[in-house]
Scaffold this motif. Structure first.
Motif, PDB file in Angstrom:
ATOM      1  N   ALA A 199     -10.615  -0.319  10.368  1.00  0.00           N
ATOM      2  CA  ALA A 199     -11.768  -1.127   9.962  1.00  0.00           C
ATOM      3  C   ALA A 199     -11.350  -2.413   9.262  1.00  0.00           C
ATOM      4  N   ILE A 200     -10.219  -2.384   8.542  1.00  0.00           N
ATOM      5  CA  ILE A 200      -9.856  -3.591   7.796  1.00  0.00           C
ATOM      6  C   ILE A 200      -8.856  -4.469   8.529  1.00  0.00           C
ATOM      7  N   LYS A 201      -8.466  -4.045   9.720  1.00  0.00           N
ATOM      8  CA  LYS A 201      -7.384  -4.795  10.368  1.00  0.00           C
ATOM      9  C   LYS A 201      -7.756  -6.226  10.696  1.00  0.00           C
ATOM     10  N   HIS A 202      -9.065  -6.501  10.738  1.00  0.00           N
ATOM     11  CA  HIS A 202      -9.456  -7.886  11.007  1.00  0.00           C
ATOM     12  C   HIS A 202      -9.721  -8.666   9.731  1.00  0.00           C
ATOM     13  N   ASP A 203      -9.662  -7.977   8.592  1.00  0.00           N
ATOM     14  CA  ASP A 203      -9.876  -8.670   7.323  1.00  0.00           C
ATOM     15  C   ASP A 203      -8.584  -9.245   6.760  1.00  0.00           C
ATOM     16  N   VAL A 204      -7.459  -8.789   7.314  1.00  0.00           N
ATOM     17  CA  VAL A 204      -6.163  -9.271   6.820  1.00  0.00           C
ATOM     18  C   VAL A 204      -5.343  -9.763   8.015  1.00  0.00           C
ATOM     19  N   ASP A 205      -4.192 -10.329   7.737  1.00  0.00           N
ATOM     20  CA  ASP A 205      -3.374 -10.867   8.817  1.00  0.00           C
ATOM     21  C   ASP A 205      -2.307  -9.907   9.308  1.00  0.00           C
ATOM     22  N   LEU A 206      -2.050  -8.869   8.534  1.00  0.00           N
ATOM     23  CA  LEU A 206      -1.051  -7.902   8.983  1.00  0.00           C
ATOM     24  C   LEU A 206      -1.364  -6.540   8.393  1.00  0.00           C
ATOM     25  N   VAL A 207      -1.371  -5.525   9.246  1.00  0.00           N
ATOM     26  CA  VAL A 207      -1.424  -4.149   8.753  1.00  0.00           C
ATOM     27  C   VAL A 207      -0.198  -3.437   9.300  1.00  0.00           C
ATOM     28  N   LEU A 208       0.733  -3.150   8.430  1.00  0.00           N
ATOM     29  CA  LEU A 208       1.970  -2.504   8.847  1.00  0.00           C
ATOM     30  C   LEU A 208       2.054  -1.136   8.168  1.00  0.00           C
ATOM     31  N   VAL A 209       2.203  -0.092   8.952  1.00  0.00           N
ATOM     32  CA  VAL A 209       2.247   1.250   8.380  1.00  0.00           C
ATOM     33  C   VAL A 209       3.600   1.876   8.675  1.00  0.00           C
ATOM     34  N   ILE A 210       4.392   2.063   7.638  1.00  0.00           N
ATOM     35  CA  ILE A 210       5.664   2.760   7.815  1.00  0.00           C
ATOM     36  C   ILE A 210       5.344   4.244   7.822  1.00  0.00           C
ATOM     37  N   THR A 211       5.681   4.928   8.894  1.00  0.00           N
ATOM     38  CA  THR A 211       5.302   6.331   8.947  1.00  0.00           C
ATOM     39  C   THR A 211       6.170   7.109   9.914  1.00  0.00           C
ATOM     40  N   HIS A 212       6.342   8.385   9.641  1.00  0.00           N
ATOM     41  CA  HIS A 212       6.930   9.246  10.663  1.00  0.00           C
ATOM     42  C   HIS A 212       5.910  10.306  11.097  1.00  0.00           C
ATOM     43  N   ARG A 264      -3.008 -10.739   2.383  1.00  0.00           N
ATOM     44  CA  ARG A 264      -3.071 -11.020   3.812  1.00  0.00           C
ATOM     45  C   ARG A 264      -2.112 -10.139   4.602  1.00  0.00           C
ATOM     46  N   TYR A 265      -1.072  -9.680   3.924  1.00  0.00           N
ATOM     47  CA  TYR A 265      -0.126  -8.816   4.621  1.00  0.00           C
ATOM     48  C   TYR A 265      -0.111  -7.473   3.908  1.00  0.00           C
ATOM     49  N   LEU A 266      -0.734  -6.497   4.525  1.00  0.00           N
ATOM     50  CA  LEU A 266      -0.897  -5.197   3.893  1.00  0.00           C
ATOM     51  C   LEU A 266       0.093  -4.219   4.509  1.00  0.00           C
ATOM     52  N   ILE A 267       0.922  -3.636   3.661  1.00  0.00           N
ATOM     53  CA  ILE A 267       1.964  -2.733   4.140  1.00  0.00           C
ATOM     54  C   ILE A 267       1.795  -1.381   3.475  1.00  0.00           C
ATOM     55  N   PHE A 268       1.891  -0.309   4.260  1.00  0.00           N
ATOM     56  CA  PHE A 268       1.797   1.032   3.717  1.00  0.00           C
ATOM     57  C   PHE A 268       3.112   1.764   3.930  1.00  0.00           C
ATOM     58  N   ASP A 269       3.591   2.440   2.898  1.00  0.00           N
ATOM     59  CA  ASP A 269       4.821   3.202   3.030  1.00  0.00           C
ATOM     60  C   ASP A 269       4.503   4.692   2.995  1.00  0.00           C
ATOM     61  N   GLU A 270       4.584   5.329   4.152  1.00  0.00           N
ATOM     62  CA  GLU A 270       4.302   6.762   4.302  1.00  0.00           C
ATOM     63  C   GLU A 270       2.978   7.172   3.657  1.00  0.00           C
ATOM     64  N   PRO A 271       1.876   6.622   4.110  1.00  0.00           N
ATOM     65  CA  PRO A 271       0.603   6.932   3.471  1.00  0.00           C
ATOM     66  C   PRO A 271       0.052   8.310   3.797  1.00  0.00           C
ATOM     67  N   THR A 272       0.553   8.934   4.864  1.00  0.00           N
ATOM     68  CA  THR A 272      -0.090  10.186   5.240  1.00  0.00           C
ATOM     69  C   THR A 272       0.804  11.404   5.071  1.00  0.00           C
ATOM     70  N   SER A 273       1.910  11.267   4.344  1.00  0.00           N
ATOM     71  CA  SER A 273       2.750  12.452   4.174  1.00  0.00           C
ATOM     72  C   SER A 273       2.011  13.439   3.292  1.00  0.00           C
ATOM     73  N   GLY A 274       1.907  14.657   3.718  1.00  0.00           N
ATOM     74  CA  GLY A 274       1.312  15.681   2.873  1.00  0.00           C
ATOM     75  C   GLY A 274      -0.188  15.588   2.698  1.00  0.00           C
ATOM     76  N   ILE A 275      -0.917  14.926   3.623  1.00  0.00           N
ATOM     77  CA  ILE A 275      -2.363  15.000   3.475  1.00  0.00           C
ATOM     78  C   ILE A 275      -2.968  15.688   4.699  1.00  0.00           C
ATOM     79  N   ASP A 276      -4.154  16.232   4.505  1.00  0.00           N
ATOM     80  CA  ASP A 276      -4.700  17.054   5.574  1.00  0.00           C
ATOM     81  C   ASP A 276      -5.309  16.198   6.687  1.00  0.00           C
ATOM     82  N   ARG A 277      -5.755  16.864   7.714  1.00  0.00           N
ATOM     83  CA  ARG A 277      -6.198  16.183   8.920  1.00  0.00           C
ATOM     84  C   ARG A 277      -7.365  15.237   8.663  1.00  0.00           C
ATOM     85  N   ASP A 278      -8.385  15.758   7.962  1.00  0.00           N
ATOM     86  CA  ASP A 278      -9.580  14.945   7.725  1.00  0.00           C
ATOM     87  C   ASP A 278      -9.210  13.650   7.019  1.00  0.00           C
ATOM     88  N   HIS A 279      -8.397  13.776   5.959  1.00  0.00           N
ATOM     89  CA  HIS A 279      -8.043  12.574   5.206  1.00  0.00           C
ATOM     90  C   HIS A 279      -7.158  11.655   6.016  1.00  0.00           C
TER      91      HIS A 279
END
Lengths: 486, 229, 196
Positions: free
Chosen positions: A441-454, A416-431
């Motif tokens: 798309a999944i933000k309504h399937d869970v209760d929390l989407v937290l993305v740690i990112t710079h 229910r609480y989905l957390i991502f730690d730097e998911p996009t470091s070093g990936i290209d634009r399309d990805h």
């Protein structure tokens, strides 16, 4: 200085060439940016120049590569190191010694440079790269940017005429990238020829002389700086290239604290962090009170290195013991409950892959006889583009595929609480955009989407709200109102 | 005054360790062992390893106290204590010199000293890598167990499965790290020559002469003037 | 090393695997740090280390790799902890024997590799090994440390008699169980992932 003539290369015994018919000349003192989508062959191109291919990785090469008058394929990798310096993506596995000064001296030491000369080169390097504050420190204390600085300086101590850097900014935050840019400027001033492969382009637009664009192993375009910088958004999107200017996210660009179009600030399932205090190494790393984390939003967690973002996630999810009062639906959650309901997709996804096949990984923890669960798992993996890999070992997947596997596991486990730690470091634009669409798309399937990112490009493109941390406290939170939906 | 004047050359420390081994295997009697321990402790203090010496003294005190008290304890406890205390006392003299080596020498100093003794760089590489990666391994282990906790894999099911859950990511990570580190080392010339050059070479000082002379005297005395128990 | 046939990559592999080995044994030693439980160090270690050892052989498959792994472990454990040359030599000797056994199968024979692992499981035998291998020396050492002759004999008997046999048997059994599980792990994971 560098010349590739008719270069075609395939790894191992593979039939499919990773590079095809590359003709490229790089003049002395040039800084050339090599870019393109993931898998376009830019890393391989660099490895042909610094000799890693065939020194450490095998394959079949047609055509000729010449670097400073030498053919890297004919020379031992160690010997080539005096001519070509290399810097890699991950600071952690690039530093061999325990002490920064030893690391700087490492290359010269291996080459049997006499002690007085080593000291002289060290003095010059300290001046050129601004290393006074970094001398004689434990490498474990360094930030990502500082570590990359040491890695670059260490290679530079050998006075090579050519430098090869493979996505050096991948794990760095904004400050780290600034430091990297300064280092590259210093290298350029010293007259070295520099090849940089990158997804993140904005920090090199002033420094590069030319840009090489690869697509599926072919040299599609070689642009001079003016032409490159003049590429418009549409063109760049078609090429799969990221932004050319650093993207800023903040109240200046978007209206602050405007209620979301959907209305309700606290939808069902939303979390209220009444109190969260996390201790790390006898310091208070996180000290937060009264923070709302609404459900149905993609929330980006930003802040400088050491601000406490990872500790926050660890405390919230229950991974770390914390002094916490975290409320959902009017009730405070115990640590165990938070653990059960949370899932953190880690920066290094490899730490959380346990099973021998993709389908096993996704259904880990479930009863294998449960047919309904298996069917659901297959469908979920299919929808995430992993349908063709069900029986493969997770280790064999690409970085992005592993990430999606982790997401699948999380959703199938009823997270229910989905957390991502730097998911996009070093990936290209399309990805990066695809990932953004997926979390949307999944933000309504869970209760929390937290993305740690710079990754400000990501935040700008895909986040709904931003929480800024500094020194363990919340220093800013705003909603991002979108003109067009992501 | 040279602030390092009480720092021993790593080669000396190695010599002292070997010397102490010779002393204990000369079976000259307990007094020489005590003298050896005292010498080692003094050298550690001189080099500033105060905490190590404090730990040594504390351990010794506990053992002596335990030996005195154990006469009042029931037999199995006494036996167990005796076995423990014996193993400490027998190895304490040489362990002190191991402590001296470990607490007063940095990895770089040790590497430079070994290479000055003509040990090839490549022979030292495994040990360098060992010390470099123990912290990283611990970090990996923690990350993996956190992930296991989040997945609810801890405490459930049989222990062998849990061992597998730890080993697979850990060892795959070890393989990846090894490959990346190898490339980072090769592209800076590791293995190009048999030995490397160093900025700070190990140097013999007055304190080294004193320490070696003291140990030599101890060795001679232990061999020539054994004291029967 | 010129003449020993090991590349820089092999040596780094040895370094990292010996880090895993030593870390595991240090943790075990700390956990088992009581007079009786300490004797379980060998069997418990044997129960755990097979995946590491068998993967190590699969990644190196060269002579002297195991010996150097043992050398590193022996030097660290024997010399830097006990400071005792005899202990270091005993530990090293075990590693050499383990290497020879695996060598006989070209490092590819499962049976011989497992046999090698069983032998290697005794590498931390340290002071117990010293007691067993050099019994008289150990006795003299105890006496010259200030203990009575009776006491020395008593403890030696305790340590080298049926106790030692029991530990040895437990270690062999534990090693075989671990090897069985490790082989499983090797097939299902490391071979499929392409690292073994």
């Amino acid at each position: 200085m560098i010349e590739l003539a008719g270069v075609t290369f395939a790894y191992g015994v593979s039939e499919r060439p990773v590079l095809a018919d590359i003709d490229l000349t790089v003049g002395a003192g040039e800084l050339v940016l090599v870019c393109g989508r993931s898998g376009c062959g830019k890393s391989t191109l660099l490895k042909l120049v610094n000799g890693i291919v065939p020194g450490a990785e095998e394959g079949r090469l047609d055509g000729r590569v010449t670097v400073a008058g030498v053919q890297p394929q004919d020379v031992r990798l160690q010997e080539l190191s005096a001519t070509v310096g290399s810097v890699f993506q991950h600071p952690r596995t690039q530093l061999f010694t325990l002490n920064t000064t030893d690391e700087l001296l490492f290359g010269c030491s291996n080459h049997r440079v006499p002690a007085p000369e080593m000291l002289e080169r060290l003095r010059t390097a300290v001046d050129d790269f601004g290393l006074e504050a970094l001398l004689d420190r434990s490498i474990f204390e360094l930030s990502g940017g500082e570590a990359q600085k040491i890695a670059c300086a260490s290679a530079a101590m050998l006075r090579p005429s050519v430098f090869v850097l493979d996505e050096p900014s991948a794990s760095l935050d904004a400050d780290g990238i600034d430091e990297l840019r300064a280092v590259l400027a210093a290298l350029k001033r010293s007259g070295a020829t520099i090849l940089v492969a990158e997804h993140r382009l904005h920090y090199l637009t002033e420094l590069c002389d030319r840009v090489v664009y690869l697509d599926s192993g072919r040299l599609e375009a070689v642009l001079d700086r003016e032409t490159f910088v003049a590429l418009d958004e549409e063109r760049r999107s078609a090429m799969g290239l990221r932004a050319l200017a650093r993207v800023e996210v903040g109240p200046r660009l978007r209206p602050a604290a405007t209620p979301a179009p959907e209305g309700e600030a606290s939808a069902a399932g939303s979390l209220l962090v009444e109190r969260l205090r996390v201790e790390r190494k006898r310091r208070l790393a996180v000290d937060i009170a009264d923070l709302e984390l609404p459900a149905g939003e993609v929330i980006a967690l930003t802040g400088p290195n050491g601000a406490g973002k990872s500790s926050f996630a660890a405390g919230l999810s229950g991974v770390l013991r914390a002094d916490a009062s975290i409320v959902a639906d009017g009730r405070a959650l115990s640590r165990r409950e938070r653990l059960r309901r949370s899932f953190v997709v880690m920066q290094d996804v490899n730490h959380q892959l346990f099973a021998e096949s993709v389908i096993d990984e996704a259904t880990l923890g479930h009863d294998l006889d449960d047919d309904a669960a298996m069917t659901e798992a297959r469908a979920m993996l299919e929808s995430l583009g992993l349908g063709a890999f069900l029986d493969d070992h997770p280790y064999c997947l690409s970085g992005g595929q592993k990430q999606r596997l982790a997401i699948a596991s999380a959703l199938l486990a009823g997270t229910r609480y989905l957390i991502f730690d730097e998911p996009t470091s070093g990936i290209d634009r399309d990805h990066m955009e695809r990932f953004g669409r997926r979390v949307q798309a999944i933000k309504h399937d869970v209760d929390l989407v937290l993305v740690i990112t710079h990754d400000t490009e990501f935040i700008d493109a895909c986040a709904d709200a931003v929480v800024e941390l500094d020194q363990g406290r919340v220093v800013g939170r705003h909603r991002l109102r979108r003109v067009t939906p992501p | 005054m040279d602030p390092n004047r009480f720092r021993l050359d790593p080669r000396t420390k190695l010599l002292l360790l070997v010397g102490m081994n010779v002393v204990i295997y000369s079976f000259g009697g307990a007094r020489y062992l005590y003298l050896g321990v005292a010498l080692g402790a003094a050298l550690m203090l001189a080099a500033g390893a105060v905490r190590a010496v404090a730990l040594l003294v504390a351990t010794y005190a506990v053992l002596v106290a335990g030996d005195a008290l154990v006469t009042f304890a029931p037999d199995p406890v006494a036996e167990a204590w005796n076995a423990l205390s014996l193993s400490f006392f027998v190895f304490l003299p040489t362990a002190v010199y191991a402590m001296l080596l470990v607490t007063t020498t940095t990895i770089t100093e040790a590497a430079a000293a070994l290479e000055k003794l003509r040990v090839p760089t490549l022979a030292i590489v495994p040990v360098l890598v060992l010390f470099r990666f123990v912290p990283a391994l611990i970090q990996d282990f923690r990350a993996i167990t956190s992930a296991m906790r989040l997945r609810g894999l801890i405490g459930r099911g049989n222990p062998f499965r849990m061992i597998e859950f730890v080993y697979v990511p850990l060892l795959l990570g070890v393989v990846r790290t090894g490959d990346q580190l190898t490339v980072a080392a090769l592209t800076r010339g590791l293995g190009l020559h048999r030995n490397r050059t160093f900025v700070t070479e190990p140097r013999f000082r007055g304190i080294d002469v004193v320490a070696i002379a003291a140990m030599a005297a101890l060795v001679v005395a232990a061999r020539l003037a054994p004291v029967d128990a | 090393m010129a003449g020993m046939g090991l590349s820089v990559r092999d040596l780094i592999t040895i370094g990292i695997f010996s880090a895993v080995y030593l870390l595991a044994y240090v943790i075990l030693s700390t956990v088992l740090f009581t007079p009786w439980l300490f004797m379980l160090l060998l069997p418990v270690g044997a129960l755990l280390m097979a995946p590491v050892y068998l993967l190590f052989i699969a990644r190196t498959q060269k002579p002297f790799a195991i010996t150097i792994l043992g050398l590193v472990a022996a030097v660290i454990a024997g010399l830097l902890v006990y400071g005792n040359v005899l202990i270091a030599l005993v530990n090293l000797g075990i590693a050499v024997v383990a290497d020879v056994i695996a060598y006989l199968g070209g490092y590819k024979s499962l049976a011989l590799n497992v046999a090698s692992y069983v032998v290697m499981s005794f590498w931390a035998i340290g002071q117990q090994g010293a007691m067993w291998v050099a019994r008289d020396w150990y006795r003299d050492l105890t006496i010259s440390s200030g203990y009575s002759a009776d006491f020395a004999d008593g403890t030696l008997d305790l340590a080298t008699g049926p106790m030692l046999v029991a530990i040895a048997v437990a270690t062999v059994v534990a090693a075989l169980i671990s090897a069985y599980g490790a082989r499983n792990m090797l097939e299902r994971h490391f071979r499929r992932a392409g690292v073994a």
